[in-house]
Write an enzyme that holds these catalytic residues in place. Sequence first.
Site, PDB file in Angstrom:
ATOM      1  N   ASP A 133      -4.648  -5.853  -8.159  1.00  0.00           N
ATOM      2  CA  ASP A 133      -4.898  -5.468  -6.763  1.00  0.00           C
ATOM      3  C   ASP A 133      -5.297  -3.885  -7.171  1.00  0.00           C
ATOM      4  OD1 ASP A 133      -4.968  -4.776  -4.137  1.00  0.00           O
ATOM      5  OD2 ASP A 133      -3.428  -5.977  -3.445  1.00  0.00           O
ATOM      6  N   HIS A 155       0.669  -1.164   0.027  1.00  0.00           N
ATOM      7  CA  HIS A 155       0.042   0.151  -0.048  1.00  0.00           C
ATOM      8  C   HIS A 155       0.921   1.273  -0.074  1.00  0.00           C
ATOM      9  CE1 HIS A 155      -2.789  -3.089   1.544  1.00  0.00           C
ATOM     10  NE2 HIS A 155      -3.815  -2.237   1.128  1.00  0.00           N
TER      11      HIS A 155
END
Length: 363
Positions: A263, A193
């Site tokens: 993702d 992230h």
Amino acid sequence: MTTPSLHSPVILDVAGTTLTAADRRRLAHPLTGGVILFGRNWQDRAQLTTLCCDIKAVRPDLLICVDHEGGRVQRFRTDGFTHLPPMRSLGEVWMKDGKGGPGSGALRATNAATAAGYVLGAELRACGVDFSFTPVLDLDHGESGVIGDRSFHRDPRVAALLAKSLMHGLLQAGMANCGKHFPGHGFVTADSHTDIPVDQRGLKAILADDAAPYGWLGTSLTSVMPAHVVYPKVDKRPAGFSSRWLQDILRGQLGFAGAVFSDDLSMEGARRIEGRSVSPTEAALAALQAGCDLVLLCNQSLGDGAVLDGLLDGLASAQAQGHWQPQPASEDRRVALLPQTPPMLWDDLMHHHAYIHALWQLP
């Protein structure tokens, strides 16, 4: 209503607890294939059910998704939703035989995993949600904070069997599944992230360990999400942008035939490919060309949503210019993830014997 395109690969988010005019416009776009919900889209069950109905009114074929794994990754936690345990707790049950004799812990754990999958899927479906990005197949190497207790176990055999059991429960609730994050995110410390993790192991080591569940679960997995992790001894690109990983290994070597999601393309691990900064449109094109069927772009609807509009316009332009071609097989794989049976109403679910029994089995 806009007629769906030959291939609707974009999974995007919406801004709040009700649809705005901009949300409706984006959802109606022929390149939009679904929506992913977050905590900000939740107020209570009645509101969530209405929101899902409103999404389906725009396009009935839209796939309504959520990250709802249990433990710390569970978007809906109040107004009757069961607080599901982290997956590590199922692995801990596996290891405790107690007075039941050798293997009794494993049997209790697989039963509990099936119960968790059923409760998870049935509660979501009762509110109109089609699909959850679960189970996590990453192994618990003790290094990754972002994975941590989301993992079933360090042993790929235990992780695979518990995941298979959880997927059985999802299937009982009429919900498909998504194994993530191929070929494995648990070995690296960095969080994709906020960083671009690098796993220095070779292909043989990865396939024998972290990626092993994907081969063992080939007849059970309905979709897979690759990791925003670079494995430089295999390919210099992150797995989600690598045809080596997605086409040669996942589909070719392991024989996977289901859908492949990228993702979230807004994550730091998707912002750079081979050292070059890329836009969301460039990242989406790279993922689709590498072998993804669907691409996620999350948390971009707030404000004017210009990033989402740019992605939809950019993909449309790339298609018109011949830089990207829709894939009918990818669209078939997307549509196959939609539930094939009607959901049980919430009040009926609360009195359903199978649901009550499943609650008793949770650790």
